[in-house]
Scaffold this active site. Structure first.
Site, PDB file in Angstrom:
ATOM      1  N   GLU A 182       0.828  -1.217   0.000  1.00 30.05           N
ATOM      2  CA  GLU A 182       0.000   0.000   0.000  1.00 30.05           C
ATOM      3  C   GLU A 182       0.862   1.268   0.000  1.00 30.05           C
ATOM      4  O   GLU A 182       0.607   2.213   0.758  1.00 30.05           O
ATOM      5  CB  GLU A 182      -0.949   0.000   1.206  1.00 30.05           C
ATOM      6  CG  GLU A 182      -1.954  -1.146   1.184  1.00 30.05           C
ATOM      7  CD  GLU A 182      -2.949  -1.096   2.329  1.00 30.05           C
ATOM      8  OE1 GLU A 182      -2.581  -0.609   3.421  1.00 30.05           O
ATOM      9  OE2 GLU A 182      -4.084  -1.540   2.135  1.00 30.05           O
ATOM     10  N   GLU A 251      -6.783  -7.417  -1.300  1.00 28.93           N
ATOM     11  CA  GLU A 251      -7.466  -7.313  -0.008  1.00 28.93           C
ATOM     12  C   GLU A 251      -8.932  -6.942  -0.228  1.00 28.93           C
ATOM     13  O   GLU A 251      -9.251  -5.770  -0.420  1.00 28.93           O
ATOM     14  CB  GLU A 251      -6.802  -6.278   0.904  1.00 28.93           C
ATOM     15  CG  GLU A 251      -5.436  -6.677   1.414  1.00 28.93           C
ATOM     16  CD  GLU A 251      -4.874  -5.704   2.444  1.00 28.93           C
ATOM     17  OE1 GLU A 251      -5.661  -4.924   3.035  1.00 28.93           O
ATOM     18  OE2 GLU A 251      -3.649  -5.725   2.671  1.00 28.93           O
TER      19      GLU A 251
END
EC number: 3.2.1.23
Length: 839
Positions: A182, A251
């Site tokens: 991320e 995710e």
């Protein structure tokens, strides 16, 4: 000319990658990940090995496979594996190789997210705290010292996997690896150094020669050949940064984390399924549930700060490893439906067909004639009747129907065929009860283990995160002529802290406490304090509740009492105490004596019987108990306690804080409409976490040591051991609801008449259905636990369940009028609602 040169260079790079991927057994194209020459739609789930125990791993992996998963995804937790520089730990629940091999033995693949930054609501984002003290370091940017450490650890893990032949290119289960995590938003914030770091990380990872593709998530500019992937509640909008990369969702958030002081979030199974079907229908080929099993933040591994010890995440497998129904079963049915469509899905891009204002179809066809369709209704409020092919289809609000042959519906995301299981925590009887002993912390005994200096110190730099606790102690002299000694108007002590909690003691007595929250970790203590003439001892116990796990510049983060600390209301006005002499003590006396351990607990005298005080701050409690019979998961009910930590046989269960009540809005929650982490909440006004998981593998048959450190003061006599089990099971099935089994019976040619669906009910292991609490075939209303009859009800609704289910562990009943004494209301769409009690 410049563009031509760039295009040529890119083409050469791609050719090089494709050539190298020929010898590799894993590659990719625009449509999917290809394993051994076959394109695959891959269903994955996150199970973090340190958040459970090695004894739990086989069952978790088995249930994941049974739930329709192809892949297990996990982070690698650097601070667990290298607690001090060059000293590695790969044992117990950090035995990474064992975990990967168990996945391999089950026949599943693995996605290894090396990071080594993980975020994950994990302490310090997975970084070892010692990294903060590497000279010249700046985290996650174009910084030499940081990159050297990151490359060293990443290489260590890759070489470890290679040595055990665990990459798919070696015949192992690892088909993908992730570098960084991320990083896109951070790169945007940092600018050029961030972009340089991204390119370096990608090149470093690819250079390790794993023979499998690398992934970067939330990284729109992931350099070739790395695949950029999406994280979020929905990712159907996402497109990879190159046309030749597959659409991956690393995710898919199954719920959200619980924070101390916050309600418990949950995500309806219907919306979870809707988001996945929506992603697959728009070309997605890899989806990973974050989390599939959340588990437990044992010890001091929770980050945040203020992340709870439970990391349940409303995952399909709950914190204890039990199936969360209906989510586990509803997603299992979804995965089976998707797999029926796989031949068409991997063949090319879909054709989109509008079916209405809020409705559309996505149709996939293969050259061999396979055809699959997804019919979507995005309207969150109303049903839609749509025409597709030569048929009409009814679509519930906010739902997608899956047609593996472009004709027959086998699954709708809003029509749940799986049972709902209502769980309960049952107190385990302990022979003669838990007999507690107590030991009190006394700050005045810390002289030998303390140090003194002028001014206030930062907590993390002082403790190096070896303990949650740091004492700040100083003396204040009060003149006998002070006016407040006569008037009774107490002077006000003000203490400013960078976080996360504190208890203030004046002359050995608890004066008060203050604490922050995840959203506002900084705090201020301001209260009138009872000072006497002469010298007064002020002792502040500053507490860290997990180190932050997300954000830039890890090296600059701080905690503890940074001041100012001042007294107001004295004759001489405001007195600043910040720059006087302070004495410091890292940790607690009980920690240095290892009172939580089997050997250390005998090193002091413990009070017993009537001398065990209740509501006493800074108290250690201990007791022993025998392991309860059976296999049901166990927990400690800490509802009567305040804040502190728990140990079983020397192993840390984690931080407890039931006194921090959940603040939020816990209203009725519909599956329809866009989900976010604040939409569906439970436990408002109650403890954010009351029960704390005790793995059965930690227990001996007898003589188990339970130790609790209580900061605030609680009643240990209210602590109990509980087991988690099924309370009741429910089902809600429409009369002609589509099922995969019925579709397969028809398509095989074994049956050529319409088939009714069946209700399947199953209690937990060792349980039986004792009574039927509710049953109604007709138009029942309400939800599991609160069903009620509607205007239409078959009066023999209970009969079939009393006959077929009572006394059984599991049963199935056909949802057809003849099972319930006939049709109670012809020409009305009916459903069956049932709730059966398990014991």
């Amino acid at each position: 000319m410049k563009n031509v040169a760039i295009a040529a260079a890119s083409a050469l790079f791609l050719i090089g990658f494709l050539v190298s991927s020929v010898s590799s057994s894993v590659s990719y194209d625009s449509r999917a990940i290809t394993i051994n020459g076959k394109r695959r739609i891959l269903i994955s789930g996150s199970i973090h090995y340190p958040r459970s125990t090695p004894e739990m791993w086989p069952d978790l992996i088995r249930k994941a496979k049974e739930g329709g998963l192809d892949v297990i995804q996990t982070y690698v937790f650097w601070n667990g594996h290298e607690p001090s520089p060059g000293k590695y730990y790969f044992e117990g629940n950090y035995d990474l190789v064992k975990f990967v091999k168990l996945v391999q033995q089950s026949g599943l693949y693995l996605h290894l997210r090396i990071g080594p930054y993980v975020c994950a609501e994990w302490n310090f984002g997975g970084f070892p705290v010692w990294l903060k003290y590497v000279p010249g370091i700046s985290f996650r940017t174009d910084n030499g010292p940081f990159k050297a450490q990151m490359q060293r650890f990443t290489t260590k893990i890759v070489n470890m996997m290679k040595a055990e032949r665990l990459f798919e290119s070696q015949g192992g289960p690892i088909i993908l690896s992730q570098i960084e995590n991320e990083y896109g938003p951070m790169e945007y914030e940092l600018g050029a150094p961030g972009r340089s770091y991204t390119n370096w990380a990608a090149k470093m990872a690819v250079g390790l020669g794993t023979g499998v593709p690398w992934v970067m998530c939330k990284q729109d500019d992931a350099p070739d050949p790395i695949i950029n992937a999406c994280n979020g509640f929905y990712c159907d909008y996402f497109s990879p940064n190159k046309a030749y990369k597959p659409k991956m969702w690393t995710e898919a958030w199954t719920g959200w984390f619980t924070k101390f002081g916050g309600p418990v979030p949950y995500r309806p199974a219907e919306d979870m399924a809707f988001s996945v079907a929506r992603f697959i229908q728009k070309g997605g080929s890899f989806i990973n549930y974050y989390m599939y099993h959340g588990g437990t933040n044992f010890g001091r591994t929770a980050g945040g700060p203020f992340i709870a010890t439970s990391y349940d995440y409303d995952a399909p497998l709950d914190e204890y490893g039990l199936e969360r129904q209906p989510k586990w079963g509803h997603l299992k049915d979804l995965h089976r439906a998707i797999k029926l469509c796989e031949p068409a899905l991997v063949s090319g891009e879909p054709t989109r067909m509008p079916l209405g204002n809020y409705q559309e179809a996505h149709v996939y066809k293969s050259k061999s004639g396979a055809c699959s369709a997804f019919l979507a209704n995005y309207n969150p409020r109303s049903y839609a009747k749509v025409s597709f092919g030569s048929n009409h289809y009814n679509l519930p609000p906010w739902s997608i129907s899956i047609l593996p042959d472009c004709k027959n519906t086998v699954y709708n995301t809003a029509r749940v065929g799986a049972q709902t299981s209502r769980m309960k925590m049952v107190q385990v009887p302990v022979h003669e009860g838990l007999s507690w002993q107590a030991y009190n912390e006394d700050p005045s005994t810390y002289i030998d283990e303390s140090f003194t200096m002028v001014g206030l110190v930062e907590q993390i730099n002082t403790t190096r995160d070896t303990s949650d606790y740091l004492w700040y102690m100083t003396d204040v002299k009060i003149d006998s002529n002070e006016g407040f000694l006569r008037s009774g108007d107490l002077p006000t002590l003000t203490v400013l802290s960078a976080g996360h909690a504190m208890h203030v003691f004046i002359n050995g007595q608890l004066s008060g406490s203050a604490y922050g929250s995840l959203d506002s970790p900084k705090l201020t203590f301001r209260k009138g304090v009872n000072l006497r003439a002469g010298f007064n001892k002020i002792a502040i116990l500053s507490i860290a509740v997990g180190l932050p796990n997300v954000g830039p510049h890890f090296e600059t983060w701080n905690a503890g009492v940074l001041g100012p600390v001042s007294l107001n209301g004295l004759s001489g006005g405001r007195r600043d105490l910040s720059w006087q002499k302070w004495t410091y003590k890292v940790g607690l006396r009980g920690e240095s004596l290892s009172l939580h351990s089997l050997s250390g607990s005998t090193s002091v005298e413990w009070a017993e019987g009537a001398y065990v005080a209740e509501k006493q701050p800074l108290t250690w409690y201990k007791t022993t108990f025998s392991a309860p019979a059976g296999d049901s998961p166990l927990a400690v009910d800490m509802g009567s306690m305040g804040k502190g930590q728990i140990w079983i046989n020397g192993q840390s269960v984690g931080r407890h804080w039931p006194a921090y009540k959940a603040v939020g809005s816990c209203s009725e929650c519909s599956y329809t409409g866009t989900f976010n982490e604040n939409k569906c909440l439970r436990n408002c006004g109650e403890a954010s976490q009351r029960w704390y998981h005790v793995p059965r593998s930690w227990l001996k048959p007898t003589g188990n040591l339970l130790v609790v450190f209580e900061e605030w003061g609680g009643d240990p006599n209210g602590i109990s051991l509980v087991r988690r089990e099924v309370d009741s099971v429910c089902a809600d099935i429409y009369e002609w609801q589509s099922t995969l089994v019925n579709y397969q019976l028809h398509s095989s040619g074994k049956v050529n008449k319409p088939l009714h669906p069946k209700v399947h009910l199953q209690c937990g292991p060792g349980q039986k259905i004792t009574t039927v609490k509710f049953a109604s075939f007709g138009t029942p209303e309400g939800t599991c636990g609160s069903y009620r009859q509607g205007s239409c009800h078959a009066h023999h609704s209970y009969d079939a369940f009393n006959r077929l289910c009572v006394g059984q562990n599991w049963c199935s009943v056909t949802v057809a009028p003849e099972m319930f004494g006939g049709d109670p209301c012809p020409n009305v769409m009916k459903k069956l609602s049932v709730e059966a009690v398990c014991a």
